[in-house]
Design an enzyme around this catalytic site. Structure first.
Site, PDB file in Angstrom:
ATOM      1  N   TYR A  47       2.383  59.376  58.021  1.00  0.00           N
ATOM      2  CA  TYR A  47       3.213  58.569  58.906  1.00  0.00           C
ATOM      3  C   TYR A  47       4.551  59.218  59.231  1.00  0.00           C
ATOM      4  CZ  TYR A  47       0.099  54.517  58.341  1.00  0.00           C
ATOM      5  OH  TYR A  47      -0.975  53.665  58.355  1.00  0.00           O
ATOM      6  N   LYS A  58      -8.113  62.266  49.155  1.00  0.00           N
ATOM      7  CA  LYS A  58      -9.301  62.715  49.889  1.00  0.00           C
ATOM      8  C   LYS A  58      -9.388  64.225  49.663  1.00  0.00           C
ATOM      9  CE  LYS A  58     -12.742  62.056  52.756  1.00  0.00           C
ATOM     10  NZ  LYS A  58     -13.969  61.328  52.373  1.00  0.00           N
ATOM     11  N   ASP A  98     -12.269  56.687  50.555  1.00  0.00           N
ATOM     12  CA  ASP A  98     -13.382  55.914  51.120  1.00  0.00           C
ATOM     13  C   ASP A  98     -14.084  55.120  50.017  1.00  0.00           C
ATOM     14  OD1 ASP A  98     -14.122  58.397  50.103  1.00  0.00           O
ATOM     15  OD2 ASP A  98     -15.587  58.859  51.668  1.00  0.00           O
ATOM     16  N   ASP A 141      -1.093  52.050  53.032  1.00  0.00           N
ATOM     17  CA  ASP A 141      -0.946  51.015  54.061  1.00  0.00           C
ATOM     18  C   ASP A 141      -2.259  50.244  54.177  1.00  0.00           C
ATOM     19  OD1 ASP A 141       0.092  49.537  56.177  1.00  0.00           O
ATOM     20  OD2 ASP A 141      -0.392  51.064  57.687  1.00  0.00           O
ATOM     21  N   ASP A 188      -3.338  46.366  52.273  1.00  0.00           N
ATOM     22  CA  ASP A 188      -3.780  45.207  53.061  1.00  0.00           C
ATOM     23  C   ASP A 188      -5.116  44.696  52.529  1.00  0.00           C
ATOM     24  OD1 ASP A 188      -1.616  45.215  54.826  1.00  0.00           O
ATOM     25  OD2 ASP A 188      -2.896  44.975  56.595  1.00  0.00           O
TER      26      ASP A 188
HETATM   27  C1  IPM Z   1       3.521  47.851  56.637  1.00  0.00           C
HETATM   28  C2  IPM Z   1       3.401  47.858  58.125  1.00  0.00           C
HETATM   29  C3  IPM Z   1       4.215  49.035  58.664  1.00  0.00           C
HETATM   30  C4  IPM Z   1       3.642  50.291  58.048  1.00  0.00           C
HETATM   31  C5  IPM Z   1       4.267  49.160  60.186  1.00  0.00           C
HETATM   32  C6  IPM Z   1       4.724  47.878  60.844  1.00  0.00           C
HETATM   33  C7  IPM Z   1       5.141  50.301  60.615  1.00  0.00           C
HETATM   34  O1  IPM Z   1       2.075  47.927  58.516  1.00  0.00           O
HETATM   35  O2  IPM Z   1       4.645  47.708  56.123  1.00  0.00           O
HETATM   36  O3  IPM Z   1       2.511  47.986  55.966  1.00  0.00           O
HETATM   37  O4  IPM Z   1       2.639  50.809  58.507  1.00  0.00           O
HETATM   38  O5  IPM Z   1       4.197  50.752  57.064  1.00  0.00           O
HETATM   39 MN    MN Z   2       0.665  47.744  56.866  1.00  0.00          MN
END
Ligand code: IPM
Ligand code: MN
Length: 365
Positions: free
Chosen positions: A145, A195, A228, A252, A256
């Site tokens: 990122y 990976k 993966d 990231d 989630d």
């Molecule tokens: C998070 C969000 C952010 C990220 C975005 C909004 C830039 O998805 O904090 O996980 O990818 O870090």
């Molecule tokens: Mn995120």
């Protein structure tokens, strides 16, 4: 002597301001019980900052954060600002520069399934077991990122979009140390995600993790897992995990996924840490524009973010434990905001304020 702590309070957009009120009410109680003073300075961040000050992360806010011991953040973004160019939108315009500016390279994202909420999880009870507790440690200032070069080059139709995944030994080592240390305070089990069958950065990542583990943290059980496979294992057998360490993008995505196990994003806090004790604490769930302003959002993620702030920035572990226990107690007593209300026996559907009050009652006023 009463301990004085400076907090920058950035409620942000959407449900941010509503849930922040509840976290601050919890901190009021902590002040009385633990002989400390939280000196709060409010500032704008995200969409509200664009509206009022022309920028998602204005200089006034930067100065207030700099002058603080920690930052308690609500959440930023919403449909109102989606027409802006991506880098000026609240999320990217506020969060990414904030992480860079304060060198917040370590992002801790717990995925906890409260035993009383097992039914709210997206996984079956048999897979989840009782009381799951995973911590994802995400590298937050490097990797895919953040590395350069990055951008879109050339002229159409021959343009090329470029991102770079680069990690130095120093960057890998410092995030690895954070992961080993938190694992040491938990069940001493660290899974490092990479990976390494494809990515050179992962080969280096794995090498450094193995060396550190052997030389400095032999008491922590370290294993390596391809990303993966890790994404599959998280929903197949989540109980095998204690601490999961990831590169920025892998973290990231997997954080989630892990948070979905909790049953609601409204339950998931996070901490973004630098060297030293400064940190930024925010719910993982976002601004939930669809329910904002209605007083029904779940304040638990914000309250648990405040608890993480006490633990990681202020070393107030007793106070943090007390908040965590009060949240568990409120859930066990059946209090449910809409996002976690299943209509089961003993469940009481409550508003944001009522959930805050239930947690404060559990703390003992
Ligand atoms: C998070 C969000 C952010 C990220 C975005 C909004 C830039 O998805 O904090 O996980 O990818 O870090
Ligand atoms: Mn995120």
């Amino acid at each position: 002597m009463t301990q004085q702590l400076k907090i920058a309070v950035l409620p942000g957009d959407g449900i941010g301001p509503e849930v922040m009120v509840e976290a601050l009410r919890v901190l009021d109680v902590i002040e009385k019980r633990y002989d400390c003073r939280f000196e709060r300075t409010f500032a704008n961040l995200g969409g509200i900052a664009i509206d009022l000050e022309g920028k998602a992360f204005p200089q006034t806010t930067i100065d207030i954060c700099r002058a603080s011991d920690a930052v308690l953040l609500g959440s930023v973004g919403g449909p109102k600002w989606e027409h802006l160019p991506p880098m000026e939108q609240p999320e990217r315009g506020a969060l990414l520069p904030m992480r860079k500016l304060f060198n917040l390279y370590a992002n801790l994202r717990p995925a906890i399934v409260f035993p009383s909420l097992t039914g709210a999880s997206s996984l079956k009870k048999e897979v989840l077991g009782e009381g799951l507790d995973i911590l994802v440690v995400r590298e937050l200032t490097g990797g895919l990122y953040m590395s350069q070069p990055k951008g879109i080059e050339g002229t159409s139709p021959n343009r090329i979009g470029v991102d770079t995944l680069r990690y130095s030994e120093m960057e890998i080592e410092r995030i690895a140390r954070v992961a080993f240390k938190v694992a040491r305070q938990r069940r001493k089990n660290l899974v490092s995600v990479d990976k390494a069958n494809v990515l050179a950065s992962s080969v280096l990542w794995r090498e450094i993790l193995s060396r550190l583990g052997k030389e400095e943290y032999p008491d922590v059980t370290l294993s390596h897992m391809y990303v993966d496979n890790a994404s599959m294992q998280l929903i197949r057998n989540p109980r095998q995990f204690d601490v999961i360490l990831c590169e920025n993008m892998f973290g990231d995505i997997l954080s989630d996924e892990a948070s979905a196990l909790s049953g609601s994003l409204g339950l998931v806090p996070s901490a973004s840490l630098s060297e030293g004790s400064f940190g930024i604490y925010e719910p993982a769930g976002g601004t939930a524009p669809d329910i904002a302003g209605r007083g029904i959002a779940n304040p638990i993620a914000q309250i648990l973010s405040a608890s993480m702030m006490l633990r990681y920035s202020f070393s107030m572990n007793d106070a943090a434990d007390a908040i965590d226990a009060a949240v568990t107690k409120a859930l066990e007593a059946g209090y449910r905001t809409g996002d976690i209300f299943l209509g089961g026996p003993g469940e009481k559907k409550v508003s944001t304020v009522e959930m805050g009050t239930a947690i404060i009652d559990g703390l003992g006023r």
